[in-house]
Scaffold this motif. Structure first.
Motif, PDB file in Angstrom:
ATOM      1  N   PRO A 137     -21.416  -5.037 -29.630  1.00  0.00           N
ATOM      2  CA  PRO A 137     -20.667  -5.731 -30.690  1.00  0.00           C
ATOM      3  C   PRO A 137     -19.157  -5.697 -30.444  1.00  0.00           C
ATOM      4  O   PRO A 137     -18.464  -6.699 -30.710  1.00  0.00           O
ATOM      5  N   ASN A 138     -18.635  -4.570 -29.950  1.00  0.00           N
ATOM      6  CA  ASN A 138     -17.194  -4.478 -29.683  1.00  0.00           C
ATOM      7  C   ASN A 138     -16.773  -5.440 -28.577  1.00  0.00           C
ATOM      8  O   ASN A 138     -15.673  -6.013 -28.624  1.00  0.00           O
TER       9      ASN A 138
ATOM     10  N   THR B  51     -16.455  -8.765 -30.132  1.00  0.00           N
ATOM     11  CA  THR B  51     -15.225  -8.812 -30.920  1.00  0.00           C
ATOM     12  C   THR B  51     -14.010  -9.034 -30.028  1.00  0.00           C
ATOM     13  O   THR B  51     -13.099  -9.802 -30.362  1.00  0.00           O
TER      14      THR B  51
ATOM     15  N   ASN C 118     -13.723 -12.532 -29.089  1.00  0.00           N
ATOM     16  CA  ASN C 118     -13.095 -13.245 -30.201  1.00  0.00           C
ATOM     17  C   ASN C 118     -11.579 -13.148 -30.090  1.00  0.00           C
ATOM     18  O   ASN C 118     -10.862 -14.155 -30.202  1.00  0.00           O
TER      19      ASN C 118
ATOM     20  N   ASP D 126     -17.166 -13.980 -33.583  1.00  0.00           N
ATOM     21  CA  ASP D 126     -16.946 -13.187 -34.797  1.00  0.00           C
ATOM     22  C   ASP D 126     -18.224 -13.086 -35.625  1.00  0.00           C
ATOM     23  O   ASP D 126     -18.507 -12.039 -36.210  1.00  0.00           O
TER      24      ASP D 126
ATOM     25  N   ASP E 281     -20.802 -10.774 -33.514  1.00  0.00           N
ATOM     26  CA  ASP E 281     -20.535  -9.343 -33.333  1.00  0.00           C
ATOM     27  C   ASP E 281     -21.101  -8.543 -34.503  1.00  0.00           C
ATOM     28  O   ASP E 281     -21.724  -7.493 -34.319  1.00  0.00           O
ATOM     29  N   GLY E 282     -20.930  -9.067 -35.718  1.00  0.00           N
ATOM     30  CA  GLY E 282     -21.514  -8.413 -36.881  1.00  0.00           C
ATOM     31  C   GLY E 282     -23.030  -8.470 -36.869  1.00  0.00           C
ATOM     32  O   GLY E 282     -23.708  -7.493 -37.217  1.00  0.00           O
TER      33      GLY E 282
ATOM     34  N   GLY F 228     -15.668  -0.562 -35.194  1.00  0.00           N
ATOM     35  CA  GLY F 228     -16.020  -1.968 -35.112  1.00  0.00           C
ATOM     36  C   GLY F 228     -15.417  -2.773 -36.242  1.00  0.00           C
ATOM     37  O   GLY F 228     -14.955  -3.910 -36.042  1.00  0.00           O
TER      38      GLY F 228
ATOM     39  N   ASP G 125     -12.718  -5.681 -35.596  1.00  0.00           N
ATOM     40  CA  ASP G 125     -13.058  -7.023 -36.043  1.00  0.00           C
ATOM     41  C   ASP G 125     -11.902  -7.654 -36.821  1.00  0.00           C
ATOM     42  O   ASP G 125     -11.566  -8.823 -36.630  1.00  0.00           O
ATOM     43  N   SER G 126     -11.289  -6.872 -37.698  1.00  0.00           N
ATOM     44  CA  SER G 126     -10.169  -7.391 -38.484  1.00  0.00           C
ATOM     45  C   SER G 126      -8.957  -7.693 -37.611  1.00  0.00           C
ATOM     46  O   SER G 126      -8.245  -8.682 -37.837  1.00  0.00           O
TER      47      SER G 126
ATOM     48  N   ALA H 185      -9.029  -8.619 -34.477  1.00  0.00           N
ATOM     49  CA  ALA H 185      -9.331  -9.851 -33.746  1.00  0.00           C
ATOM     50  C   ALA H 185      -9.210 -11.064 -34.661  1.00  0.00           C
ATOM     51  O   ALA H 185      -8.637 -12.101 -34.278  1.00  0.00           O
ATOM     52  N   ASP H 186      -9.720 -10.952 -35.893  1.00  0.00           N
ATOM     53  CA  ASP H 186      -9.629 -12.053 -36.858  1.00  0.00           C
ATOM     54  C   ASP H 186      -8.177 -12.368 -37.203  1.00  0.00           C
ATOM     55  O   ASP H 186      -7.835 -13.524 -37.486  1.00  0.00           O
TER      56      ASP H 186
END
Length: 248
Positions: free
Chosen positions: A6-7, A10, A13, A43, A46-47, A60, A64-65, A67-68
């Motif tokens: 998942p990372n 991310t 992303n 995105d 990954d979740g 994670g 994620d935040s 990257a977003d």
């Protein structure tokens, strides 16, 4: 290794977001939009991968935040900035520029388009609130940053591919763009409860709103092409409000 899948998604992303920023700064909006779409794709998955592999972690969530913040926060702000510049004629640009030349640094920035970066600030605030809000597990409070990013990047795509003088004149109106900027900032941080496209089960019962929304999205994209994206965002909000009312 399983924990890093998942990372890795991310980080892809984030990479897409970085490339999209460079392309947007150079006014290559179509290519920038492609990388934003790719970033949003990574995105989402990954979740999904973290839940399926049962490797969800605080690292994670924070990654994620971050990257977003680039893909869905900085890129739409830059695109709005560039679109607002297009609405200014030469005289207006000169009258509203901040010019300075000290220590070898030359600034020549039109002030009005900088308001487009409010979207980036509102996105950062929304992401920070999301990270500390334990309620937003099955729903969103306010418009998610990826959805808002898709709304903003749809504007240059509509101009490029819809080929409508009427629509183009509306989009390239500074008051429309400023209004959309402020509306975007509000929606990102509003208290409106919006359903999330997260399926605990795949049966129709309990997921009716999600399935109907996905079907309507497909139909709208086929019929309206890129012009469907703003309509889909409006539909998303309306269906969420209706879902909230019927569930009470």
């Amino acid at each position: 290794m399983k924990k890093q899948i998942p990372n890795a998604l991310t980080l892809l992303n984030l990479l897409c977001g970085c490339i999209a920023v460079i392309l947007a700064i150079n006014s290559n909006f179509v290519a920038a939009s492609i990388f934003v779409f790719l970033g949003v794709f990574f995105d989402f998955f990954d979740g999904f991968a973290a839940r399926k592999l049962n490797v969800q972690s605080e690292l994670g969530l924070q990654l994620d935040s971050l990257a977003d913040m680039v893909t869905s926060g900085l890129v739409p702000g830059v695109i709005m900035y560039k679109l607002l510049i297009l609405t200014l004629d030469t005289s207006v640009t000169q009258d509203n520029s901040w010019e300075a030349n000290s220590f070898g640094v030359d600034f020549n920035l039109p002030i009005l388009p900088l308001l487009g970066l409010l979207i980036t600030l509102a996105s950062a605030y929304r992401l920070a609130k999301f990270n500390i809000d334990e309620d937003q597990q099955t729903y969103f409070k306010g418009l998610p940053t990826p959805a808002n990013a898709l709304l903003i990047i749809s504007l240059p795509l509509i101009i490029e591919f819809q080929n409508s003088d009427v629509i183009n004149s509306i989009i390239l109106n500074k008051w429309f763009l400023l209004g959309l900027t402020f509306l975007s900032c509000y929606l990102l941080n509003s208290g409106i409860k919006l359903f999330a496209l997260k399926f605990k089960t795949y049966g129709f019962k309990g997921n009716a709103t999600r399935y109907i929304f996905i079907i309507l999205c497909a139909v709208l994209l086929i019929v309206l092409q890129f012009a469907a994206i703003p309509v889909i965002i409006i539909l998303y909000i309306l269906m969420s409000v209706l879902d909230n009312l019927t569930s009470k």
